[in-house]
Design a protein around this motif. Structure first.
Motif, PDB file in Angstrom:
ATOM      1  N   MET A  36       0.857  -1.184   0.000  1.00  0.00           N
ATOM      2  CA  MET A  36       0.000   0.000   0.000  1.00  0.00           C
ATOM      3  C   MET A  36       0.891   1.232   0.000  1.00  0.00           C
ATOM      4  O   MET A  36       2.028   1.186   0.491  1.00  0.00           O
ATOM      5  CB  MET A  36      -0.912  -0.018   1.232  1.00  0.00           C
ATOM      6  N   GLN A  37       0.396   2.323  -0.557  1.00  0.00           N
ATOM      7  CA  GLN A  37       1.116   3.594  -0.498  1.00  0.00           C
ATOM      8  C   GLN A  37       0.159   4.683  -0.044  1.00  0.00           C
ATOM      9  O   GLN A  37      -0.949   4.820  -0.572  1.00  0.00           O
ATOM     10  CB  GLN A  37       1.738   3.956  -1.851  1.00  0.00           C
ATOM     11  N   LEU A  38       0.577   5.454   0.956  1.00  0.00           N
ATOM     12  CA  LEU A  38      -0.225   6.551   1.492  1.00  0.00           C
ATOM     13  C   LEU A  38       0.189   7.833   0.787  1.00  0.00           C
ATOM     14  O   LEU A  38       1.339   8.278   0.909  1.00  0.00           O
ATOM     15  CB  LEU A  38      -0.018   6.688   2.996  1.00  0.00           C
ATOM     16  N   ILE A  39      -0.762   8.444   0.054  1.00  0.00           N
ATOM     17  CA  ILE A  39      -0.491   9.622  -0.760  1.00  0.00           C
ATOM     18  C   ILE A  39      -1.508  10.703  -0.402  1.00  0.00           C
ATOM     19  O   ILE A  39      -2.712  10.440  -0.350  1.00  0.00           O
ATOM     20  CB  ILE A  39      -0.600   9.300  -2.261  1.00  0.00           C
ATOM     21  N   PHE A  40      -1.037  11.930  -0.174  1.00  0.00           N
ATOM     22  CA  PHE A  40      -1.920  13.068   0.079  1.00  0.00           C
ATOM     23  C   PHE A  40      -1.934  13.895  -1.200  1.00  0.00           C
ATOM     24  O   PHE A  40      -0.968  14.559  -1.536  1.00  0.00           O
ATOM     25  CB  PHE A  40      -1.399  13.871   1.269  1.00  0.00           C
ATOM     26  N   TRP A  41      -3.061  13.897  -1.931  1.00  0.00           N
ATOM     27  CA  TRP A  41      -3.025  14.225  -3.348  1.00  0.00           C
ATOM     28  C   TRP A  41      -4.356  14.791  -3.809  1.00  0.00           C
ATOM     29  O   TRP A  41      -5.342  14.837  -3.079  1.00  0.00           O
ATOM     30  CB  TRP A  41      -2.700  12.918  -4.082  1.00  0.00           C
ATOM     31  N   HIS A  42      -4.372  15.213  -5.092  1.00  0.00           N
ATOM     32  CA  HIS A  42      -5.597  15.580  -5.797  1.00  0.00           C
ATOM     33  C   HIS A  42      -5.759  14.598  -6.960  1.00  0.00           C
ATOM     34  O   HIS A  42      -5.440  14.921  -8.121  1.00  0.00           O
ATOM     35  CB  HIS A  42      -5.519  17.012  -6.328  1.00  0.00           C
ATOM     36  N   PRO A  43      -6.238  13.377  -6.720  1.00  0.00           N
ATOM     37  CA  PRO A  43      -6.198  12.340  -7.755  1.00  0.00           C
ATOM     38  C   PRO A  43      -7.175  12.528  -8.906  1.00  0.00           C
ATOM     39  O   PRO A  43      -6.942  11.990  -9.990  1.00  0.00           O
ATOM     40  CB  PRO A  43      -6.506  11.047  -6.988  1.00  0.00           C
ATOM     41  N   PHE A  44      -8.281  13.266  -8.697  1.00  0.00           N
ATOM     42  CA  PHE A  44      -9.226  13.456  -9.795  1.00  0.00           C
ATOM     43  C   PHE A  44      -8.596  14.319 -10.880  1.00  0.00           C
ATOM     44  O   PHE A  44      -8.625  13.983 -12.066  1.00  0.00           O
ATOM     45  CB  PHE A  44     -10.515  14.104  -9.275  1.00  0.00           C
ATOM     46  N   GLU A  45      -7.983  15.430 -10.470  1.00  0.00           N
ATOM     47  CA  GLU A  45      -7.395  16.339 -11.447  1.00  0.00           C
ATOM     48  C   GLU A  45      -5.926  16.042 -11.706  1.00  0.00           C
ATOM     49  O   GLU A  45      -5.272  16.737 -12.479  1.00  0.00           O
ATOM     50  CB  GLU A  45      -7.531  17.782 -10.966  1.00  0.00           C
ATOM     51  N   ASN A  46      -5.403  14.981 -11.047  1.00  0.00           N
ATOM     52  CA  ASN A  46      -3.989  14.630 -11.198  1.00  0.00           C
ATOM     53  C   ASN A  46      -3.123  15.835 -10.860  1.00  0.00           C
ATOM     54  O   ASN A  46      -2.177  16.175 -11.573  1.00  0.00           O
ATOM     55  CB  ASN A  46      -3.707  14.144 -12.626  1.00  0.00           C
ATOM     56  N   GLY A  47      -3.462  16.484  -9.736  1.00  0.00           N
ATOM     57  CA  GLY A  47      -2.852  17.756  -9.392  1.00  0.00           C
ATOM     58  C   GLY A  47      -1.762  17.669  -8.350  1.00  0.00           C
ATOM     59  O   GLY A  47      -1.018  16.691  -8.268  1.00  0.00           O
ATOM     60  N   HIS A  48      -1.694  18.708  -7.537  1.00  0.00           N
ATOM     61  CA  HIS A  48      -0.611  18.902  -6.579  1.00  0.00           C
ATOM     62  C   HIS A  48      -0.564  17.780  -5.547  1.00  0.00           C
ATOM     63  O   HIS A  48      -1.587  17.315  -5.067  1.00  0.00           O
ATOM     64  CB  HIS A  48      -0.809  20.242  -5.872  1.00  0.00           C
ATOM     65  N   VAL A  49       0.668  17.346  -5.207  1.00  0.00           N
ATOM     66  CA  VAL A  49       0.896  16.359  -4.156  1.00  0.00           C
ATOM     67  C   VAL A  49       1.359  17.082  -2.904  1.00  0.00           C
ATOM     68  O   VAL A  49       2.349  17.828  -2.941  1.00  0.00           O
ATOM     69  CB  VAL A  49       1.957  15.321  -4.587  1.00  0.00           C
ATOM     70  N   MET A  50       0.661  16.895  -1.792  1.00  0.00           N
ATOM     71  CA  MET A  50       1.053  17.489  -0.525  1.00  0.00           C
ATOM     72  C   MET A  50       2.023  16.563   0.207  1.00  0.00           C
ATOM     73  O   MET A  50       1.935  15.340   0.071  1.00  0.00           O
ATOM     74  CB  MET A  50      -0.169  17.738   0.366  1.00  0.00           C
ATOM     75  N   ASP A  51       2.932  17.152   0.982  1.00  0.00           N
ATOM     76  CA  ASP A  51       3.818  16.352   1.818  1.00  0.00           C
ATOM     77  C   ASP A  51       3.026  15.744   2.968  1.00  0.00           C
ATOM     78  O   ASP A  51       2.362  16.458   3.722  1.00  0.00           O
ATOM     79  CB  ASP A  51       4.952  17.213   2.385  1.00  0.00           C
ATOM     80  N   LEU A  52       3.104  14.423   3.097  1.00  0.00           N
ATOM     81  CA  LEU A  52       2.406  13.711   4.156  1.00  0.00           C
ATOM     82  C   LEU A  52       3.390  13.409   5.279  1.00  0.00           C
ATOM     83  O   LEU A  52       4.379  12.701   5.072  1.00  0.00           O
ATOM     84  CB  LEU A  52       1.805  12.411   3.613  1.00  0.00           C
ATOM     85  N   ALA A  53       3.120  13.936   6.466  1.00  0.00           N
ATOM     86  CA  ALA A  53       3.931  13.609   7.634  1.00  0.00           C
ATOM     87  C   ALA A  53       3.591  12.202   8.114  1.00  0.00           C
ATOM     88  O   ALA A  53       2.554  11.635   7.736  1.00  0.00           O
ATOM     89  CB  ALA A  53       3.684  14.629   8.742  1.00  0.00           C
ATOM     90  N   GLU A  54       4.465  11.636   8.923  1.00  0.00           N
ATOM     91  CA  GLU A  54       4.192  10.301   9.458  1.00  0.00           C
ATOM     92  C   GLU A  54       2.858  10.307  10.209  1.00  0.00           C
ATOM     93  O   GLU A  54       2.629  11.169  11.058  1.00  0.00           O
ATOM     94  CB  GLU A  54       5.301   9.855  10.395  1.00  0.00           C
ATOM     95  N   PRO A  55       1.954   9.384   9.900  1.00  0.00           N
ATOM     96  CA  PRO A  55       0.636   9.378  10.561  1.00  0.00           C
ATOM     97  C   PRO A  55       0.740   9.211  12.074  1.00  0.00           C
ATOM     98  O   PRO A  55       1.702   8.630  12.594  1.00  0.00           O
ATOM     99  CB  PRO A  55      -0.066   8.171   9.920  1.00  0.00           C
ATOM    100  N   GLU A  56      -0.277   9.721  12.756  1.00  0.00           N
ATOM    101  CA  GLU A  56      -0.375   9.479  14.194  1.00  0.00           C
ATOM    102  C   GLU A  56      -0.693   8.014  14.469  1.00  0.00           C
ATOM    103  O   GLU A  56      -0.184   7.428  15.427  1.00  0.00           O
ATOM    104  CB  GLU A  56      -1.449  10.378  14.804  1.00  0.00           C
ATOM    105  N   GLU A  57      -1.557   7.443  13.614  1.00  0.00           N
ATOM    106  CA  GLU A  57      -1.914   6.030  13.735  1.00  0.00           C
ATOM    107  C   GLU A  57      -2.096   5.436  12.349  1.00  0.00           C
ATOM    108  O   GLU A  57      -2.589   6.100  11.429  1.00  0.00           O
ATOM    109  CB  GLU A  57      -3.203   5.844  14.537  1.00  0.00           C
ATOM    110  N   PHE A  58      -1.717   4.176  12.224  1.00  0.00           N
ATOM    111  CA  PHE A  58      -1.969   3.408  11.005  1.00  0.00           C
ATOM    112  C   PHE A  58      -2.159   1.963  11.445  1.00  0.00           C
ATOM    113  O   PHE A  58      -1.241   1.346  11.978  1.00  0.00           O
ATOM    114  CB  PHE A  58      -0.797   3.542  10.027  1.00  0.00           C
ATOM    115  N   TYR A  59      -3.390   1.447  11.256  1.00  0.00           N
ATOM    116  CA  TYR A  59      -3.689   0.119  11.777  1.00  0.00           C
ATOM    117  C   TYR A  59      -4.774  -0.547  10.945  1.00  0.00           C
ATOM    118  O   TYR A  59      -5.364   0.065  10.044  1.00  0.00           O
ATOM    119  CB  TYR A  59      -4.106   0.200  13.248  1.00  0.00           C
TER     120      TYR A  59
END
Length: 257
Positions: A36-59
């Motif tokens: 899996m890959q965690l991406i903070f993005w605008h996937p509909f418009e294939n736009g800007h990618v935001m920097d994603l900090a390490e999550p507080e939780e992932f489970y």
């Protein structure tokens, strides 16, 4: 009877931010670790990618049991059409039959253009061997969308219904932005691909939750669809600024063969 609102296209001042826990498959045949890959993005418009900090939780939740997956996270970069942004690779162990509800609780993200923080509590459901177990369970997240249709085998041309919740309580009148993954991520290259569709005229596609927190959207085509209930959470301030606690869920639709 449940009153629902049909989705409509409304003009928006800014394009949608979506935390996307992307994987190539939702229905798992063989036991193993699902990448899996965690991406903070605008996937509909294939736009800007935001920097994603390490999550507080992932489970992940399976059979009512919670398994922490933070140790699977590996910082990487995702290359969008406009820029590259920090993302995370991860893996989800899928061994037994049933549902695997993957939950990401990110750190609040400062959207400088609007001077507010955004925190998207995000769910995605995997399944092995077609046995339904946990897919519609309420997890009492600060902001959450409870699916009323199995989110990993929606029929293209049918509908998806969800319920917006905050700490397990329904939230009325919430705006739900609808997103389509037009540019499917290439996980091997950690980059975007050519979009299959263009964005809708008139801005973001939007639905509104009814008095009991329900909304319904007609899913027009196969692929990944995301729903973000904006500001659904009860906490509205972080570090002296406005905070929008959003509930996000991703569903996968298939064409009937």
């Amino acid at each position: 009877m449940l009153a629902t609102f049909a989705a409509t296209c409304l003009a928006q001042t800014a394009s949608a931010h979506f935390l996307l826990p992307y994987t190539d498959q939702t229905q798992i045949e063989r036991p193993g670790d699902v990448p899996m890959q965690l991406i903070f993005w605008h996937p509909f418009e294939n736009g800007h990618v935001m920097d994603l900090a390490e999550p507080e939780e992932f489970y992940v939740i399976h059979g009512g049991e919670k398994t922490d997956l933070m140790d699977t996270l590996e910082q990487t970069s995702f290359e969008g059409s406009e820029n590259a942004g920090q993302s995370y690779k991860a893996s989800v162990p899928v061994k037994r039959s049933g549902d695997y509800v993957v939950v990401t609780a990110p750190q609040p993200y400062l959207e400088e253009s609007e001077d507010i923080y955004i925190q998207q509590f995000t769910k995605l459901v995997l399944n092995r061997n077609g046995l339904p177990t946990d897919w519609n369970e309420v997890l009492d997240l600060p902001a959450e969308i409870q699916p009323l249709n199995k989110p990993y085998n929606i029929i293209a041309g049918s509908t998806f219904t969800g319920r917006v919740l905050a700490d397990g309580e329904p939230v009325a009148g919430v705006e739900i932005e609808v997103e389509y993954v037009a540019a499917v991520p290439d996980m091997a290259q950690s980059s975007t691909t050519t979009p299959s569709v263009t964005t809708m005229p008139g801005g973001a596609v939007v639905a509104i939750s009814d008095i009991n927190g329900y909304f319904t959207f007609g899913v027009p085509r196969a692929g990944w669809w995301g729903f973000a209930a904006l500001g659904a959470g009860k906490t509205t301030e972080f570090d002296g600024k406005e905070l929008s606690q959003d509930a996000v869920i991703w569903v996968h639709a298939y064409e009937m063969e």
